[in-house]
Design a protein around this motif. Structure first.
Motif, PDB file in Angstrom:
ATOM      1  N   PRO A  59       7.079  -5.309   7.261  1.00  0.00           N
ATOM      2  CA  PRO A  59       6.814  -4.451   6.092  1.00  0.00           C
ATOM      3  C   PRO A  59       8.114  -4.023   5.425  1.00  0.00           C
ATOM      4  N   LEU A  60       8.103  -4.017   4.109  1.00  0.00           N
ATOM      5  CA  LEU A  60       9.290  -3.685   3.331  1.00  0.00           C
ATOM      6  C   LEU A  60       9.258  -2.200   2.974  1.00  0.00           C
ATOM      7  N   HIS A  61      10.128  -1.459   3.597  1.00  0.00           N
ATOM      8  CA  HIS A  61      10.168  -0.009   3.361  1.00  0.00           C
ATOM      9  C   HIS A  61      11.043   0.305   2.152  1.00  0.00           C
ATOM     10  N   LEU A  62      10.448   0.961   1.183  1.00  0.00           N
ATOM     11  CA  LEU A  62      11.215   1.372   0.001  1.00  0.00           C
ATOM     12  C   LEU A  62      11.172   2.890  -0.197  1.00  0.00           C
ATOM     13  N   GLU A  63      10.442   3.565   0.690  1.00  0.00           N
ATOM     14  CA  GLU A  63      10.330   5.009   0.515  1.00  0.00           C
ATOM     15  C   GLU A  63      11.642   5.696   0.894  1.00  0.00           C
ATOM     16  N   PRO A  64      11.925   6.833   0.232  1.00  0.00           N
ATOM     17  CA  PRO A  64      13.121   7.584   0.612  1.00  0.00           C
ATOM     18  C   PRO A  64      13.007   8.040   2.063  1.00  0.00           C
ATOM     19  N   SER A  65      14.068   7.844   2.833  1.00  0.00           N
ATOM     20  CA  SER A  65      14.006   8.274   4.226  1.00  0.00           C
ATOM     21  C   SER A  65      15.257   9.013   4.678  1.00  0.00           C
ATOM     22  N   ILE A  66      16.358   8.803   4.009  1.00  0.00           N
ATOM     23  CA  ILE A  66      17.561   9.580   4.318  1.00  0.00           C
ATOM     24  C   ILE A  66      17.904  10.355   3.049  1.00  0.00           C
ATOM     25  N   GLY A  67      17.433  11.606   3.028  1.00  0.00           N
ATOM     26  CA  GLY A  67      17.525  12.398   1.797  1.00  0.00           C
ATOM     27  C   GLY A  67      18.942  12.511   1.266  1.00  0.00           C
ATOM     28  N   SER A  68      19.903  12.678   2.175  1.00  0.00           N
ATOM     29  CA  SER A  68      21.282  12.882   1.737  1.00  0.00           C
ATOM     30  C   SER A  68      21.814  11.642   1.021  1.00  0.00           C
ATOM     31  N   ILE A  69      21.442  10.470   1.520  1.00  0.00           N
ATOM     32  CA  ILE A  69      21.922   9.238   0.881  1.00  0.00           C
ATOM     33  C   ILE A  69      21.168   8.995  -0.415  1.00  0.00           C
ATOM     34  N   ARG A  70      19.893   9.357  -0.449  1.00  0.00           N
ATOM     35  CA  ARG A  70      19.144   9.224  -1.698  1.00  0.00           C
ATOM     36  C   ARG A  70      19.790  10.098  -2.781  1.00  0.00           C
ATOM     37  N   GLU A  71      20.263  11.284  -2.366  1.00  0.00           N
ATOM     38  CA  GLU A  71      20.959  12.153  -3.329  1.00  0.00           C
ATOM     39  C   GLU A  71      22.235  11.497  -3.831  1.00  0.00           C
ATOM     40  N   LEU A  72      22.943  10.832  -2.915  1.00  0.00           N
ATOM     41  CA  LEU A  72      24.166  10.129  -3.319  1.00  0.00           C
ATOM     42  C   LEU A  72      23.845   9.023  -4.318  1.00  0.00           C
ATOM     43  N   TYR A  73      22.770   8.318  -4.048  1.00  0.00           N
ATOM     44  CA  TYR A  73      22.352   7.236  -4.947  1.00  0.00           C
ATOM     45  C   TYR A  73      22.049   7.798  -6.335  1.00  0.00           C
ATOM     46  N   ASP A  74      21.289   8.907  -6.347  1.00  0.00           N
ATOM     47  CA  ASP A  74      20.960   9.525  -7.635  1.00  0.00           C
ATOM     48  C   ASP A  74      22.227   9.995  -8.345  1.00  0.00           C
ATOM     49  N   ALA A  75      23.141  10.593  -7.564  1.00  0.00           N
ATOM     50  CA  ALA A  75      24.394  11.070  -8.160  1.00  0.00           C
ATOM     51  C   ALA A  75      25.201   9.896  -8.724  1.00  0.00           C
ATOM     52  N   ALA A  76      25.205   8.805  -7.987  1.00  0.00           N
ATOM     53  CA  ALA A  76      25.971   7.631  -8.434  1.00  0.00           C
ATOM     54  C   ALA A  76      25.394   7.078  -9.728  1.00  0.00           C
ATOM     55  N   LYS A  77      24.067   7.089  -9.840  1.00  0.00           N
ATOM     56  CA  LYS A  77      23.448   6.586 -11.074  1.00  0.00           C
ATOM     57  C   LYS A  77      23.837   7.459 -12.263  1.00  0.00           C
ATOM     58  N   GLN A  78      23.865   8.776 -12.007  1.00  0.00           N
ATOM     59  CA  GLN A  78      24.191   9.704 -13.101  1.00  0.00           C
ATOM     60  C   GLN A  78      25.661   9.624 -13.492  1.00  0.00           C
ATOM     61  N   ALA A  79      26.528   9.316 -12.519  1.00  0.00           N
ATOM     62  CA  ALA A  79      27.978   9.408 -12.755  1.00  0.00           C
ATOM     63  C   ALA A  79      28.586   8.090 -13.207  1.00  0.00           C
ATOM     64  N   ARG A  80      27.777   7.184 -13.699  1.00  0.00           N
ATOM     65  CA  ARG A  80      28.334   5.882 -14.071  1.00  0.00           C
ATOM     66  C   ARG A  80      29.338   6.043 -15.217  1.00  0.00           C
ATOM     67  N   TRP A  81      30.308   5.185 -15.232  1.00  0.00           N
ATOM     68  CA  TRP A  81      31.355   5.243 -16.263  1.00  0.00           C
ATOM     69  C   TRP A  81      31.793   3.832 -16.590  1.00  0.00           C
ATOM     70  N   ASP A  82      32.393   3.697 -17.740  1.00  0.00           N
ATOM     71  CA  ASP A  82      32.758   2.364 -18.220  1.00  0.00           C
ATOM     72  C   ASP A  82      34.273   2.252 -18.296  1.00  0.00           C
ATOM     73  N   PRO A  83      34.867   1.378 -17.503  1.00  0.00           N
ATOM     74  CA  PRO A  83      36.324   1.253 -17.507  1.00  0.00           C
ATOM     75  C   PRO A  83      36.895   1.003 -18.902  1.00  0.00           C
ATOM     76  N   GLN A  84      36.138   0.309 -19.723  1.00  0.00           N
ATOM     77  CA  GLN A  84      36.640  -0.026 -21.053  1.00  0.00           C
ATOM     78  C   GLN A  84      36.741   1.205 -21.950  1.00  0.00           C
ATOM     79  N   ARG A  85      35.887   2.197 -21.691  1.00  0.00           N
ATOM     80  CA  ARG A  85      35.820   3.336 -22.601  1.00  0.00           C
ATOM     81  C   ARG A  85      36.303   4.636 -21.988  1.00  0.00           C
ATOM     82  N   VAL A  86      36.545   4.650 -20.695  1.00  0.00           N
ATOM     83  CA  VAL A  86      36.824   5.917 -20.034  1.00  0.00           C
ATOM     84  C   VAL A  86      38.218   6.439 -20.363  1.00  0.00           C
ATOM     85  N   ALA A  87      39.106   5.576 -20.788  1.00  0.00           N
ATOM     86  CA  ALA A  87      40.468   6.014 -21.070  1.00  0.00           C
ATOM     87  C   ALA A  87      40.911   5.506 -22.438  1.00  0.00           C
TER      88      ALA A  87
END
Lengths: 235, 231
Positions: A22-50
């Motif tokens: 069975p393929l588990h896709l449900e959140p199971s490690i809350g702290s890492i799921r938070e990191l994933y969400d934070a990473a999605k929000q904090a995306r940046w573009d090297p071409q435009r960041v500076a």
């Protein structure tokens, strides 16, 4: 320089065989799921960041430019290792039976972040006079060709051990190094600070990921800080 | 989500053009968000289902040895790109387009639209890379790419990877089809020969050089095999 600089990493020649379901896709490690969400929000573009176009390299003496050029090239060499290591870790998490979904998701973002880091380092080295494609000494080149991706895929290497040894420790060092770089260049103006800020945040997130994973896998007692890194470490 | 990183490793190993490596980090992340979005939608619809109903169907939707091929230096990278990226992503694009045109629920429609947007880029990557590589390849190498492409279509798409009705008839395939909407689950679906021929024209218009050099029309192969199955 001695050839002993090149670490010899054993590879059993075998990678684990996947049993996907069975393929588990449900959140199971809350702290890492938070990191994933934070990473999605904090995306940046090297071409435009500076303000790349606004950077005037000739303001600096030639020897300083050359040193900086080599320094940013060298950073690109180290970042490049992550470009193959991160996908290898994703594959390993995916083929290990019934692993949690959260690290897989997070590592896909980490993989992108490694590419952004590499892109940044390369761009800056180019502005400073040209990216240096290889270390001068061949023996030294081996340091940057450690083949961590093979170790991450190797059935003989337990995944949790790899995460604790390489991801937690090495990313922890990476974070501290970038904190040092930031402190050293604090007097040099906002533009340079902004370039390191994105990478520092990425490194902090990665350290929190691996420590959370280590804690979940019962590896916290090995010296890694369990559960999570305090928010203050996230810069 | 696990195949893209395997290809990324291969790009690094073979020191391929940096653009490939950069793009594939993004592609990996995009596959991840497709999985996440699909999971969230399934949860809203009553709960994500962790595996196909029948064990026999698991093989159809598993990895198909793509990872193994990606890491096998004896399998030409261009063949993997042609089969996995060009052919399969084209089909992904088409299936998502059909679903998008059929989805009346605004949430489903929005998700499908966003996934489709990513798939368009994934398709483009494959064709652009083959456009770049084919002029540098020998006739034998191009023939290997053709074989790999047809092989992928037959052993992945036509085993029920995306739509169970394309799988050879079996109890497992019928069980997977049960309860699916007609547009997705019916052999009399919208991808009959007529629509497929329009697709061929569209593909050729979009990628004339590559199609000409490959000498095979991927969609033709697909239509021919799918028609055989339908009969």
């Amino acid at each position: 320089m001695s050839a002993v600089l090149a670490p010899q990493r054993a590879f059993s020649g075998e990678i684990p065989v996947e049993r996907r379901f069975p393929l588990h896709l449900e959140p199971s490690i809350g702290s890492i799921r938070e990191l994933y969400d934070a990473a999605k929000q904090a995306r940046w573009d090297p071409q435009r960041v500076a303000d790349w176009d606004g950077f005037d390299a000739v303001r600096y003496p030639a020897d300083v430019r050359d040193a900086a050029r080599l320094s940013w090239s060298r950073r690109a060499w180290t970042e490049y290792g992550g470009l193959a290591e991160s996908p290898a870790l994703i594959v390993r998490f995916c083929i290990e039976h019934q692993r949690e979904s959260d690290p897989k998701y997070f590592l896909t973002v980490r993989s992108t972040e490694e590419a952004w880091h590499l892109d940044c380092c390369h761009r800056f080295a180019e502005l400073l006079g040209g990216y240096v494609a290889a270390p001068r000494a061949p023996a030294y080149q081996a340091l940057f060709n450690q083949g961590l991706h093979r170790e991450a895929l190797d059935i003989a290497m337990p995944l949790d051990a790899y995460v604790a040894a390489h991801a937690a420790l090495q990313d922890g060092l990476d974070l501290e190094l970038y904190r040092g770089y930031r402190d050293n260049c604090a007097r040099s103006g906002r533009a340079r600070r902004s370039r390191t800020a994105g990478r520092r945040q990425d490194a902090a997130r990665r350290v929190r990921l691996v420590l959370s994973r280590a804690a979940c896998a019962g590896l916290g007692r090995c010296g890694a800080r369990p559960r999570s890194v305090p928010r203050s470490r996230a810069c | 989500m696990s195949e893209s990183p395997a290809l990324l490793i291969r790009f690094c190993q073979e020191k391929r053009e940096p653009d490939l490596r950069f793009f594939f980090t993004i592609r990996t992340q995009e596959e991840s968000r497709h999985a996440e979005a699909s999971y969230l939608m399934a949860e809203k619809l009553g709960g994500y289902i962790q595996q196909p109903i029948k064990t026999e169907s698991q093989k159809s939707v598993a990895t198909h040895g793509v990872r193994k091929m990606a890491l096998d230096p004896d399998t030409p990278l261009e063949a993997i790109i042609a089969g996995l990226v060009c052919a399969l992503e084209e089909f992904a694009f088409d299936w998502f387009k059909i679903m998008l045109e059929s989805a009346t629920n605004p949430v489903a429609n929005r998700l499908l639209r966003l996934i489709l947007r990513d798939e368009v880029r994934h398709c483009a990557f494959g064709w652009l890379y083959l456009d770049h590589r084919l002029p540098q390849m020998s006739a034998d190498q191009i023939a290997a790419v053709e074989r790999a492409t047809i092989n992928t279509i037959e052993h992945v798409e036509l085993t029920g990877y995306r739509v169970p009705w394309l799988a050879p008839d079996s109890e497992a395939a019928r069980a997977e089809m049960a309860g699916r909407p007609a547009v997705l689950g019916s052999r009399a679906g919208r991808h009959g020969r007529g629509d497929g021929e329009a697709d061929v024209r569209r593909y050729d218009a979009a990628h004339p050089r590559t199609h000409a050099r490959l000498g095979h029309r991927l969609a033709d192969v697909f239509i021919m095999r799918a028609s055989e199955r339908s009969r």
